[in-house]
Scaffold this motif. Structure first.
Motif, PDB file in Angstrom:
ATOM      1  N   TYR A 153     -10.774   5.754  27.242  1.00  0.00           N
ATOM      2  CA  TYR A 153     -10.989   4.323  27.045  1.00  0.00           C
ATOM      3  C   TYR A 153     -10.368   3.851  25.735  1.00  0.00           C
ATOM      4  O   TYR A 153      -9.615   2.861  25.698  1.00  0.00           O
ATOM      5  CB  TYR A 153     -12.486   4.026  27.073  1.00  0.00           C
ATOM      6  N   PHE A 154     -10.644   4.570  24.642  1.00  0.00           N
ATOM      7  CA  PHE A 154     -10.109   4.164  23.344  1.00  0.00           C
ATOM      8  C   PHE A 154      -8.597   4.353  23.267  1.00  0.00           C
ATOM      9  O   PHE A 154      -7.881   3.602  22.593  1.00  0.00           O
ATOM     10  CB  PHE A 154     -10.804   4.926  22.218  1.00  0.00           C
ATOM     11  N   LYS A 208      -7.139   1.426  25.080  1.00  0.00           N
ATOM     12  CA  LYS A 208      -7.352   0.230  24.273  1.00  0.00           C
ATOM     13  C   LYS A 208      -6.366   0.169  23.110  1.00  0.00           C
ATOM     14  O   LYS A 208      -5.788  -0.892  22.815  1.00  0.00           O
ATOM     15  CB  LYS A 208      -8.787   0.202  23.766  1.00  0.00           C
ATOM     16  N   SER A 209      -6.133   1.299  22.457  1.00  0.00           N
ATOM     17  CA  SER A 209      -5.205   1.334  21.334  1.00  0.00           C
ATOM     18  C   SER A 209      -3.762   1.154  21.830  1.00  0.00           C
ATOM     19  O   SER A 209      -2.923   0.556  21.169  1.00  0.00           O
ATOM     20  CB  SER A 209      -5.337   2.640  20.555  1.00  0.00           C
ATOM     21  N   GLU A 223     -12.659   8.945  25.206  1.00  0.00           N
ATOM     22  CA  GLU A 223     -11.337   9.126  24.623  1.00  0.00           C
ATOM     23  C   GLU A 223     -10.271   8.378  25.425  1.00  0.00           C
ATOM     24  O   GLU A 223      -9.365   7.748  24.858  1.00  0.00           O
ATOM     25  CB  GLU A 223     -11.000  10.617  24.556  1.00  0.00           C
TER      26      GLU A 223
END
Length: 420
Positions: free
Chosen positions: A408-409, A412-413, A406
């Motif tokens: 990481y994403f 990234k977002s 979570e």
């Protein structure tokens, strides 16, 4: 009749309850006797129309009395005389003791069959799907009727519907999962662990009461077993019965003896210790129950464990054991009179209890405990509940892994966000 030999092969000691019977008869009727052993070590069977063993010795009048637990049969009655029965011998089959399931790591799942677990999972998915579809349809219908153009903020995603149904199953129906998937997974693992205690009676019974599994439970299973082979003493009434059977599982057992002649044990295995070493854990020995009780007691004294037991199903009818004499013997009447007197005095039962421990620790399903073990209640230890804590640990590990995903994403977002 227990016979011991010296280094020259000569008899130097006699004992056993049959020997005590003969000794008492000799005193009662004032006669002396000499013990002669059969050369082939057999009681006697009809092989190729020729008798062998002690029955043959009685037929040719080489002996006056066969001092052994001889079971009358239709063939034997035609060639020798029998005394009245002095003992009802039950035929039995010695097999390895039940194996106990000591795997505690799967204890969480064992109270229910795998099909039950699959149906529980299926029902959870079904309930979550139905509630997700109905709530979506309901809120959409409400918003359409009120002409409100807004986000369906009251809708729960499928994952939350599933976890809500799971919480209800775990008696946590008021619990509403958060938006963090890592928290959901961690909490789900805890809920699954708490579900263990929802049916704690099954779990505790499974963990504390040993679950035994016999290799075979009946004659049919023994006849079809790929693990155990039947064995018996050569030229005994038990071998004759199996070899002469013409149908059913008894015939299959007789065929097994023909196919494996090494399982027809010779006179060398009349020694109890040698017989135990031969059959232990590998063969299903068929003979009289008294002898099998002695073997179980001998094994228990060596290992202090009950590694042998008896086949639950009765193997053969109750057998009448007698003494055998030559046909038309003048001693038959005196022997019968002596057996009646011994039974009236209770001597036969006393000798059997003396030489055959009928209340041994294993033959009656008993287990020997120390006094401290019987008086102390042992609580469930961490090793016993290892599976529940292992499941919790697995859930925590997966939750941490999901948490990092979570993060990481999310990063990234956030990095890919473009402001206009």
């Amino acid at each position: 009749m227990h016979i011991e030999h010296d280094h020259k092969g000569q008899i130097y000691k006699l004992d056993g309850f049959v020997y005590q019977m003969v000794l008492w008869l000799s005193v009662r009727f004032n006669f002396t006797f000499t013990v002669v052993e059969p050369k082939d070590g057999a009681v006697g069977a009809l092989v190729n129309n020729t008798w062998n063993g002690m029955i043959h010795m009685a037929i040719i009048r080489e002996v006056d009395l066969v001092a052994a637990p001889v079971v009358p049969s239709s063939d034997r009655i035609r060639v020798v005389d029998f005394s009245i029965s002095y003992l009802d011998e039950q035929a039995a089959c010695l097999i390895p003791a039940p194996t106990f399931d000591r795997n505690k790591w799967t204890a969480v799942f064992r109270p229910f069959d795998y099909t039950v677990w699959l149906m529980i999972i299926f029902s959870l998915v079904s309930i979550a799907t139905i509630t997700w579809m109905t709530t979506n349809a309901y809120w959409k219908w409400c918003l359409d009727r009120s002409h409100i153009h807004a986000t369906l903020r009251f809708q729960l995603p499928f994952s939350q519907n599933f976890l809500f149904a799971f919480g209800a199953l775990c008696s946590q129906s008021k619990w509403i999962p958060s938006s963090s998937y890592s928290t959901r997974i961690a909490t789900s693992s805890w809920c699954l662990m708490s579900a263990v205690y929802a049916f704690s009676s099954c779990i505790i019974a499974y963990l504390t009461i040993p679950k035994s599994h016999l290799l075979v439970n009946s004659i049919e299973e023994l006849a079809n077993s790929e693990i155990l082979q039947v064995a018996t003493l050569k030229n005994s009434i038990f071998e004759t019965t199996l070899l002469q059977s013409n149908f059913g599982p008894m015939k299959n057992l007789g065929d097994s003896l023909r196919k494996n002649p090494e399982n027809r044990l010779t006179r060398h295995y009349y020694n109890q210790a040698k017989l135990l070493d031969k059959v232990f854990g590998r063969l299903a020995l068929t003979t009289g129950k008294l002898q099998l009780d002695m073997l179980m007691e001998l094994d228990y004294r060596k290992s202090r464990r009950c590694d042998l037991t008896l086949l639950p199903q009765q193997f053969m009818p109750i057998l009448k054991t007698c003494l055998a004499l030559p046909k038309g013997s003048t001693y038959t009447h005196l022997i019968n009179l002596g057996i009646i007197e011994m039974n009236e005095l209770g001597l036969v039962d006393q000798w059997i209890k003396r030489y055959v421990n009928q209340t041994n620790q294993c033959s009656h399903g008993m287990r020997k405990f120390h006094r401290s073990e019987t008086q102390t209640k042992h609580p469930l230890t961490l090793s016993v509940l290892a599976s529940a804590f292992a499941l919790l640990l697995l859930g925590i590990i997966v939750s941490y892994f999901t948490f990092f995903l979570e993060l990481y994403f999310f990063k990234k977002s956030k990095n890919s966000l473009v402001i206009i």
